[in-house]
Structure formats: structure tokens, C-alpha cells
Design an enzyme around this catalytic site. Sequence first.
Site, PDB file in Angstrom:
ATOM      1  N   ASP A 207       0.834  -1.205   0.000  1.00 43.87           N
ATOM      2  CA  ASP A 207       0.000   0.000   0.000  1.00 43.87           C
ATOM      3  C   ASP A 207       0.871   1.258   0.000  1.00 43.87           C
ATOM      4  O   ASP A 207       1.863   1.340   0.728  1.00 43.87           O
ATOM      5  CB  ASP A 207      -0.870  -0.027   1.269  1.00 43.87           C
ATOM      6  CG  ASP A 207      -1.907   1.073   1.291  1.00 43.87           C
ATOM      7  OD1 ASP A 207      -2.799   1.043   0.442  1.00 43.87           O
ATOM      8  OD2 ASP A 207      -1.822   1.957   2.165  1.00 43.87           O
ATOM      9  N   GLU A 256      14.259 -15.381  -0.335  1.00 43.06           N
ATOM     10  CA  GLU A 256      14.724 -16.458   0.546  1.00 43.06           C
ATOM     11  C   GLU A 256      13.709 -17.593   0.552  1.00 43.06           C
ATOM     12  O   GLU A 256      13.995 -18.678   1.027  1.00 43.06           O
ATOM     13  CB  GLU A 256      14.853 -15.941   1.988  1.00 43.06           C
ATOM     14  CG  GLU A 256      16.058 -15.077   2.226  1.00 43.06           C
ATOM     15  CD  GLU A 256      15.990 -14.435   3.615  1.00 43.06           C
ATOM     16  OE1 GLU A 256      15.319 -14.978   4.520  1.00 43.06           O
ATOM     17  OE2 GLU A 256      16.609 -13.371   3.770  1.00 43.06           O
TER      18      GLU A 256
HETATM   19  C1  GLC Z   1      -4.368   3.025  -0.653  1.00 44.27           C
HETATM   20  C2  GLC Z   1      -5.597   2.160  -0.530  1.00 44.27           C
HETATM   21  C3  GLC Z   1      -6.740   3.013  -0.051  1.00 44.27           C
HETATM   22  C4  GLC Z   1      -6.391   3.570   1.306  1.00 44.27           C
HETATM   23  C5  GLC Z   1      -5.054   4.309   1.255  1.00 44.27           C
HETATM   24  C6  GLC Z   1      -4.514   4.550   2.635  1.00 44.27           C
HETATM   25  O1  GLC Z   1      -4.478   3.988  -1.630  1.00 44.27           O
HETATM   26  O2  GLC Z   1      -5.860   1.515  -1.747  1.00 44.27           O
HETATM   27  O3  GLC Z   1      -7.947   2.318  -0.007  1.00 44.27           O
HETATM   28  O4  GLC Z   1      -7.385   4.435   1.747  1.00 44.27           O
HETATM   29  O5  GLC Z   1      -4.063   3.577   0.588  1.00 44.27           O
HETATM   30  O6  GLC Z   1      -4.029   3.364   3.198  1.00 44.27           O
END
Ligand code: GLC
Length: 527
Positions: A207, A256
Site C-alpha cells: 500500500d 529467501e
Molecule cells: C491506498 C488504498 C486506499 C487507502 C489508502 C490509505 O491507496 O488503496 O484504499 O485508503 O491507501 O491506506
Amino acid sequence: MSAATWWRSAVIYEVYPRSFADASSDGVGDLSGLRQRLDYVAALGVDGVWLTPIQRSPQVDQGYDISDYRDVDPLFGDLDELDALLAEAHARGLRVLLDIVPNHTSTQNPAFQAALDAGPGSPERDLFHFRDSPHGPNVPPNNWVSVFGGPAWHRANPGSTTDQQWYLHLFSPAQPDWNWDNPAVTEHFDQILRFWFDRSVDGMRIDVAHGLFKAPGLPDSPAVPTVIDGLRSNPLAMDQEAVHEVYRRWRKLAEEYDPPRLLVGEVNLEPDRAARYTRPDEMHQCFAFAFARLGWDAAAWVDAGHRLEQGRSESGAEPGWAVENHDLVRVVSRYGGGDRGVRRARAALVALLGLPGAVYLYQGQELGLPEVDVSLAKRADPMWASGGVSRDGARIPLPWTVSTSGAHGFTTDGVEPWLPVPEGWGELSVERQNGDPSSSLTLTRHALALRKELYGSGVLSAHDKGAWEHRPDGSVVCSRTSGVQVMVAMGDQPVALPDGELLLASAPLTTDGHLPPDTAAWVRSRD
Ligand code: GLC
């Protein structure tokens, strides 16, 4: 395709667990619901699933605020349930990717709570970005704007006269950013990755992968970034050089394992910058965001296609094509809505599955679900309250049955789903589309089966390159080095197909054999 490079041409299905299937009858989807529907996923013909966060979380940002990275939130099940899911998915030949959120955590994370208690200047606070403001206790330390709207800073102890520090949150105030300059954070995430990889999780979607590090000293941003675009327009808050070292480290860690675990980045940058994240010793793949953000616009598709191909030739990593995910407006609506939107969404699906690279489909894309206008009172996205934009409309529970019972088979009869399903949702259900030769679901299954066959027989190769053109007839063509062309008729007139064998079209051709507007096809040249 060898096990080591399967991801280069994989098709991964994004499951948004909250809205997939609810077995526990609380109105929120869960792992048990997904297990019961795994045969459906396997029968689509995809290679694996990516699950948006299922880790323990207060769910302020629907799971992207993680308070315990090494546990499953009781809302979705528990670790045993996840183990069972992994085993059942693997038995069906499906790989499972989880979501890891390294840029920020939850204010409920014990480490953040300890930082609040420990006070200014403590080592606990150094795990995050706590600052006194040079402008006094009522004005944030810098002018950064949160991606969700409002200042990117929140007072640690509002009202306190002894603790006047602020903490940084690029997203909601419930999501404090980690301080990646602190080696303890690096260590912590190594352990998290190992925890899941040891459990046989096949990879991670990362993310806000271009976040993590901030410009040293956290200076004011020269241009005040706008909400939503914040991550792209505030270069001080993302895409810092130091972040690449993290992915080099993670790549080594992933390798790994046998088979090596996959790293897929949410790198929401232009292709030239995004490509730097998939250099051979960094992550394996990232989403083709330059493409994902587009409307139905031939020139823009070709431009993004060129730039992504260029990025790929520099990094050696194929794009992860996507047009939908849980943050984006569903393409049926984005491409114009109504019947036309549906035709275009089907064309985009066929186009995507024909392009060289991996493809990420979002649950419901195979059903042609439109964006839903969720009533104001029911909107659950934190971005709605602070930024005036709601992503809820792409997150509506999947319709499984025609009957309205249990929100069209999503949950148990009488239980209210966490987001309301609209009238008529059953007409788009799996039950309605199953076996209907003209449905979006049938088209998706057919395209996936054909894709598998073409890769299997060597007609398509994972190493194919793509040359993009915008033709005078309004069509977009991507010609693969293996000799297959993907054509999308984006103008308002039918277009002549390239010479060769028609492999697939997203809608019937005209009576004189032309590709009608809003339709895509795969054509194999005769040699
Ligand atoms: C990313 C995710 C989104 C979230 C953001 C903060 O963009 O896809 O849904 O709100 O990160 O974590």
C-alpha cells in the site's frame, strides 16, 4: 510458465473481503464467506487473489488502518481461518496475496499509544513523526495536506499545555505515518513479512509503496497540494530516494522463500517514476496507474501505453494492467454509464486481458457492476467526511442471487449489509449471468480461458512487447511482438479489423465484419 516467473503474465482477482460474501451474518463479508465461494473464483480462471487488508484494525479506513499487523481482524475471522483459506486456495491452484500497509498504522497500534504516553522527545515518539510547531500550538508544523482532506497533522494531546506536539498523517488522523528513518521500523516490517510468508502467503500488495520516507526536515510544500491528488502533487511526502532501499531489502527477503514471494506495489506515480520501483532488484511489479486513471479516451490510452512500455523497457518488469480497484470509480460509470458504459467496460476487460503483462481485476468487474450512488447517511469512507469524495460506490456487496434475500445472497436474510445494495442489483448477479452466453461473466470466463490457452500454446509470450498506435479511424491498437493485435474501437464508427484470425471480440461484429464502436478484439496475424 515457470513457477519463478508466473507473475509476469498472471491474472489476479482483487477481493475486497468486506463486500465479497458474509458467512458470519453480521453484514460484513469475511474469510469464511470467501472460502465458500472459492470455487467461483477458481472457475473464473484467474491465477490468484489479492485480499485488501484483513489484519486487525479499528476499520476507520476499512482496514487500511492496521493496529496489529500479525493477526486477522475478528471481523474477518482468525489466523486458523486464514490458514484454511490458504490451503484451499492452493489446492485449487490459486495464489494468495495479502495487503501490507507500511506507510502508516492505526492510532490504536500499541506502539502509537505508547508514543502518546511517553511524551515529547521519547524513543517511542521517534517511531512516528511527532513535531513541535514553529508556528505555535494552534498551527501545524508544515503546510502539508492529507490525501483525505484537511491538514496532514493532528495534535497528540489536544488541549494539553505540556505536550504541544503534532503527529503526521498523510491519510486520516487515525492513520499516523511511521518514521522510516528509524531502523526499528525497518526491522518491524521484516518480521511482518516473514510472519505471513512463513504461513505460505504467496506475496504482498504494498500500500502507498512510494510513500514511507519524507523529505528531510519536513519542509513546507511549495505548492499546496489538493486533496486526493495529494500523494502525487506533494513530492516532499513521497517518492523519496531512500524508499528504494526498502524494496531491495524486501526483494532479498522474498527470494529467501521457495517459491519466491511476490511484491506488487501501489505506486501511484507517472510511468517513468513508477518504473524505478520495479528495477530487477526491487519489487516485481506495480499497477499501471497511468492507465487505470483514464476515461474512454483513445489518445490518452495510447500515450499511457507508450509511456508504460518505455518504463518496462527500462525496468524489465511488465505492467500490472488495471482499470478498477476499490478506490476508483467503476468503469461502467467512468466510461459513460448505461448500456454504452457496459459495452465499453467489456471492451476494456477484453483489451486488458490481451495486453502484454499481468492483469488485476477487481471483484464485480466480471459482472459489469456500475458505480453506485450511496445515500449520504450510509457513506462509510473516511474520505467522504474530510475530503468530500466517497469511494463507497465501488465497494457495494457483490450480488450472488437474483432473489433479494440476504442482500442478493451476500449475507443472511434479514441482515443489513454494511453498505446498502441498490434496487435491481439482482439483475447483475452471478446467478443471472451464469450460463447466459451474452453476459459479462461469460465473456470474462471465456477471455480468461482463451488467454490461458494462448499462453500455454506459445501464441502469446510473457516476454511480448507492445507497440501502441492511435489510428485515424479512432481505434487504438496494441501490436504484440508475437503477432497478436489488440484493437479497441474508440471512435463513433465501425472500424476494419487488422488482417488475420479473429480470436475474440467483446461484442458481435457488424454484418459486414467490422468492429463496432465501443468494442475490443484480439486478432492473430497469419504468417
Ligand atoms: C491506498 C488504498 C486506499 C487507502 C489508502 C490509505 O491507496 O488503496 O484504499 O485508503 O491507501 O491506506
